[in-house]
Design an enzyme around this catalytic site. Structure first.
Site, PDB file in Angstrom:
ATOM      1  N   ARG A 728       0.823  -1.210   0.000  1.00 58.96           N
ATOM      2  CA  ARG A 728       0.000   0.000   0.000  1.00 58.96           C
ATOM      3  C   ARG A 728       0.859   1.263   0.000  1.00 58.96           C
ATOM      4  O   ARG A 728       0.476   2.297  -0.560  1.00 58.96           O
ATOM      5  CB  ARG A 728      -0.906   0.007   1.235  1.00 58.96           C
ATOM      6  N   GLU A 832      -0.426  -2.204   9.048  1.00 60.97           N
ATOM      7  CA  GLU A 832       0.354  -1.282   8.218  1.00 60.97           C
ATOM      8  C   GLU A 832      -0.071   0.164   8.456  1.00 60.97           C
ATOM      9  O   GLU A 832       0.748   1.092   8.371  1.00 60.97           O
ATOM     10  CB  GLU A 832       0.232  -1.667   6.743  1.00 60.97           C
ATOM     11  N   ASP A 833      -1.344   0.391   8.772  1.00 66.38           N
ATOM     12  CA  ASP A 833      -1.806   1.750   9.033  1.00 66.38           C
ATOM     13  C   ASP A 833      -1.254   2.274  10.354  1.00 66.38           C
ATOM     14  O   ASP A 833      -0.899   3.456  10.471  1.00 66.38           O
ATOM     15  CB  ASP A 833      -3.330   1.804   9.022  1.00 66.38           C
ATOM     16  N   ARG A 876      -3.448  -6.171  16.637  1.00 67.87           N
ATOM     17  CA  ARG A 876      -3.116  -4.746  16.663  1.00 67.87           C
ATOM     18  C   ARG A 876      -2.585  -4.317  18.031  1.00 67.87           C
ATOM     19  O   ARG A 876      -1.737  -3.425  18.118  1.00 67.87           O
ATOM     20  CB  ARG A 876      -4.333  -3.929  16.242  1.00 67.87           C
TER      21      ARG A 876
END
Length: 919
Positions: A728, A832-833, A876
């Site tokens: 991304r 990834e965010d 997360r």
């Protein structure tokens, strides 16, 4: 008229007739009309009923089979005329109804033609307005091009040096050697790319004596370096690799000098040569002290004052690690700020030690009785007094328990093994470093080793002795990471260290961690830093950072994009030019040389360091507002031409503080073609959209019969090597704009929301600007971090499934951020965010910006995403805590506000329009 007047006139009204007679005649006519109406309407019914009743009474069949029909009734002689009248009237009514329907059909057709004409007129008006906008934009661009004084820059054309050397006048003394008189600039043009030729040390006698570990590490770094060339004729500088040598068999100074002078490109005086002499131990080997190196630069960790040439030679740190990346899990966290010991020091001063007889003899000859004032005794007394006072926990030892390692005269030797020293430093807030008492010693390997170990584990170095020259001191601002104090201030050290706030302590520690990780931690960073020092001095820009080549997947387009019924109605307010602005790529490499010449200290003292040249950064300087109207207006599109305005003027120009630009949508997808097509169609007609890059994360290619929508801008489908969420943020070469809108393939955003986010990002180019906010929460029982997606009045992350960021951060994420973070993203296929939020907050020390009140952005009816799984949140949680270990601290910052549009809720006059109606 009164009754008296009527009697006097004989009861006559108008026309001379008696008024009673007039009214009686009117009544008679009315009764006749009424009687006729009754006969015409009710007589057939009465007759029908009468005749039917009589016939039915006389005819038993009628009683059985029912009453007479209308046709039978009309056969009766008395009602035939009335039936004929009825049939005639019915026929006329049917004809009139047919004509009425025909006329209504013609009216409907004419109305459709009228609507089509109106629509055609509106389209023609819109086309005319678009043509006017295109003409205006073209005229504006033409005027800017004609008025522009400087050429458009891009990557410079590489210019290689000539083979023949230019004679340089010899300096009067080797001590006076500097770049201006000992360096041949003709071999290093600004656009040469800084080619570096490295001698193969195996081909020369001195290479056999180099420490094998140092030799192996440096050779691996050379192979991976972008500047190294095999063509010596085009080289800018020539590197000679050296290192620790085994003393029993090491060559004599005269032999080493002869071997250096015999190098094939030495050219009598060694100009443009760089001798890198590294050590991995605290023992000092300054065997180049009595070697004539001519005009060659020296990079090593020990220098005497008579040997060191400021601005020419390079002070470096020891090479301790040869790994490709530090082991972040072994590095202690930066918090808590204050540790067990306020400061610590371990060392032993051995006056009788000598590195070599030759060096000691030269040293004594140069000193000749000029003994400097030695404050070491006062330092020992003061530090012992602080330890005995027990006001703070401190650890000072001036005698080594084990055998002290040899060092130079007047230098403090290191005690114990490296692991033992690191354990003590991990418990120390500050680490004292006492410089050698010999003022002629600019820097020593022992002091450099102490500095290296302190930075590695986060103990803030306190250097006693301001005369010391720290590694790369002409580019690194050491005062941002190290406290440097004169030795006479030893009595005030305790007071000074106690007075520093936690904020400043963490700032010093964090900057020290950055310097260690960027310049000292591995063999690659050490070698790259030495080359970067030379390159910076001669003002050659760094090599351009790598662009990720996009392997495009062929596709067919042409499917007309429909209108999304869920899009908000913007009424009479447009969001920007639709199909009027041609694709416009952001200018690149406009600051090739100013970044190297003017921003030296910022490049060297902030992440990511001076190793790459970026096409653009979010930190480029801004012009003042009046400059866009007075001589520097290239590319600017102020609202209302500078006069400002509300919605009508707002929609016609971007305004802001930077020139016009567009943005690129990057959409990650995996085998959800229908969802992807719907999301792409929603982008149809989006203003300021330059391109859509679809990152196809699946090994299975799209269907061959798939027809992609035509949304007015190019759609590029990029094939990836593997399924990774890190794809991304790859800096694809197809992304030609600074602004990147990262969006999920199932995200559902309105055009006005996207446009508002884009305008906000243009005013905060160094931040993540997006819609769904998240929060990092403290888990009180477990004393760790949690990922929180609940609605909150405070947030610290903006998910990159719907967010704007600068392409600069894509380079940092892919090529600069520690590989351990990308590996964890691949392991969990998650986070990834979060990693991108960590990176941006770490670089800027600012929180992200949330726009609008939207908290979710998923489209209704889309397939269930991975984020609905409970394991998603557990992963997360783990990601956040692992990322904190890698960075050494929590870089995320909280914010308690979001951004809404100007004039959204403000009541405006009837002739004004809002900037955004729904935001």
């Amino acid at each position: 008229m009164s009754g008296y007047t009527m009697l006097r006139n004989g009861g006559l009204g108008n026309g001379g007739q008696p008024w009673m007679l007039r009214w009686s005649s009117r009544i008679r006519l009315s009764w006749l009309s009424f009687t006729l109406f009754i006969i015409l309407v009710f007589f057939p019914l009465i007759a029908h009923y009468y005749l039917t009743t009589i016939d039915d009474a006389n005819d038993p069949d009628r009683r059985i089979f029912g009453p007479r029909t209308g046709n039978e009734l009309c056969e009766v002689k008395h009602v035939q005329d009335l039936c004929r009248i009825r049939e005639s009237v019915s026929e006329e009514l049917l004809q009139l109804e047919a004509k009425r329907q025909e006329l209504n059909s013609e009216i409907a057709k004419l109305n459709l033609k009228i609507e089509a004409c109106k629509k055609s007129i509106e389209n023609a008006k819109q086309d005319l307005l678009q043509l006017k906008n295109v003409i205006s934009q073209t005229e504006h661009s033409y005027k800017e091009l004609m008025a522009q004084n400087q050429p458009k820059l891009s990557l410079p054309i590489r210019l290689l040096p000539e083979k023949d050397d230019i004679n340089i006048p010899l300096p009067k003394s080797k001590r006076n050697c500097g770049l201006h008189n000992c360096f041949d600039y003709s071999r290093c043009p600004l656009t040469s790319g800084f080619p570096v030729f490295v001698y193969n040390s195996d081909q020369y006698p001195f290479g056999n004596f180099i420490d094998p570990l140092i030799k192996q590490a440096l050779e691996a770094s050379v192979r991976n370096n972008v500047y190294v060339t095999e063509n010596a004729n085009n080289a800018c500088i020539y590197v000679v690799l050296m290192g620790e040598m085994q003393e029993p068999v090491m060559p004599k100074p005269t032999e080493l000098e002869e071997q250096l002078h015999s190098l094939p490109y030495w050219r009598t005086d060694g100009h443009n040569h760089l001798i890198i002499n590294l050590s991995r131990k605290s023992e000092t080997q300054n065997y180049l002290y009595n070697v004539s190196t001519g005009r060659a630069m020296i990079a090593q960790s020990t220098f005497y004052d008579l040997q060191y040439r400021p601005g020419f030679d390079i002070v470096v740190s020891p090479l301790v690690h040869a790994m490709s990346e530090p082991n972040f899990l072994e590095i202690p966290p930066q918090v808590p700020v204050k540790r067990k010991y306020l400061f610590s020091f371990q060392g032993e001063k051995i006056e009788s030690l000598r590195s070599s007889l030759q060096e000691a003899r030269s040293f004594e000859e140069e000193m000749e009785g000029n003994a400097p004032a030695d404050y070491d005794d006062r330092i020992i007394t003061t530090l012992k007094a602080v330890q005995d006072s027990k006001l703070d926990f401190v650890m000072v030892e001036f005698t080594c328990k084990n055998q002290a390692k040899p060092s130079l005269p007047t230098e403090w030797a290191l005690c114990g093994e490296r692991d033992d020293r690191l354990e003590l430093l991990k418990q120390s807030t500050f680490a004292l470093i006492i410089t050698p008492g010999d003022s002629q010693l600019v820097i020593s390997a022992g002091s450099a080793m102490r500095l290296f170990e302190a930075l590695e584990v986060g103990a803030i170095p306190v250097i006693l002795g301001e005369q010391v020259q720290l590694p790369y001191h002409d580019t690194i601002r050491w005062n941002e990471a190290v406290l440097i104090l004169p030795k006479p201030r030893i009595t005030e050290v305790h007071f000074l260290l106690r007075s520093i706030s936690d904020n400043d302590l963490l700032s010093l520690r964090r900057q020290g961690r950055f310097l260690w990780e960027t310049y000292f931690s591995t063999s690659d960073t050490v070698f790259n830093t030495i080359l970067a020092t030379v390159r910076t001095r001669i003002q050659i820009p760094a090599a351009p950072i790598k662009e990720e080549p996009a392997v495009e997947i062929p596709h067919r387009s042409g499917k007309a994009a429909g209108t999304d019924p869920n899009m908000a109605d913007n009424g009479d307010l447009d969001l920007g030019p639709v199909e009027t602005e041609p694709p416009y790529a952001s200018p690149k490499y406009l600051r090739n040389f100013t970044l190297t010449a003017a921003d030296i200290y910022r490049n060297w003292n902030t992440a990511p360091g001076p190793f790459h040249l970026f096409p653009h950064t979010p930190f480029d300087p801004l012009l003042p507002s009046e400059a866009k109207f007075l001589g520097s207006g290239t590319g600017f599109r102020p609202i209302g031409g500078g006069a400002g305005g509300s919605g009508k003027e707002f929609q016609a120009a971007l305004g802001g503080n930077v020139p016009r630009e567009q943005f690129t949508v990057v959409m990650l997808t995996y085998e959800r073609e229908e969802v992807l097509m719907n999301s792409l169609e929603r982008l149809n007609g989006l203003p300021y959209l330059n391109k859509v890059v679809v990152v196809w994360n699946s090994p299975k290619l799209p269907s061959e019969d798939l027809l992609w929508p035509d949304i007015g801008v190019p759609i590029v489908i990029v094939r990836t090597e593997k399924n990774s969420l890190n794809n991304r943020f790859l800096p694809w070469d197809q992304i030609e704009t600074e602004a990147v809108l990262s969006i999920d393939d199932d995200a559902h955003l309105r055009h006005d929301e996207i446009m508002f986010g884009f305008r906000v990002w243009r005013e905060a180019r160094d931040r993540i600007v997006g819609f769904p906010g998240r929060y990092h929460a403290w888990d009180i029982p477990h004393r760790s971090w949690l990922y929180n997606s609940n609605y909150s009045c405070e947030l610290s992350m903006v998910l990159t499934g719907a967010a704007f960021f600068h392409k600069y951060y894509a380079y940092l994420y892919s090529y600069v951020m520690p590989q351990a973070i990308r590996d964890m993203v691949d392991e969990y296929i998650n986070c990834e965010d979060i990693a991108m939020n960590f990176l941006v907050s770490h670089i800027t020390r600012k929180p992200p910006i949330k726009v609008t009140s939207r908290w979710t952005f998923r489209c209704p009816g889309c397939p269930q995403a991975l984020s609905h799984d409970d394991s998603h949140f557990h992963e997360r949680h783990k990601c956040i805590n692992f990322f904190v270990k890698v960075y050494g601290y929590m870089p995320l910052l909280y914010t308690q506000f979001r951004v809404d549009s100007v004039l959204f809720k403000t009541r405006l006059p009837h002739d004004k329009t809002k900037c955004f109606k729904f935001i």
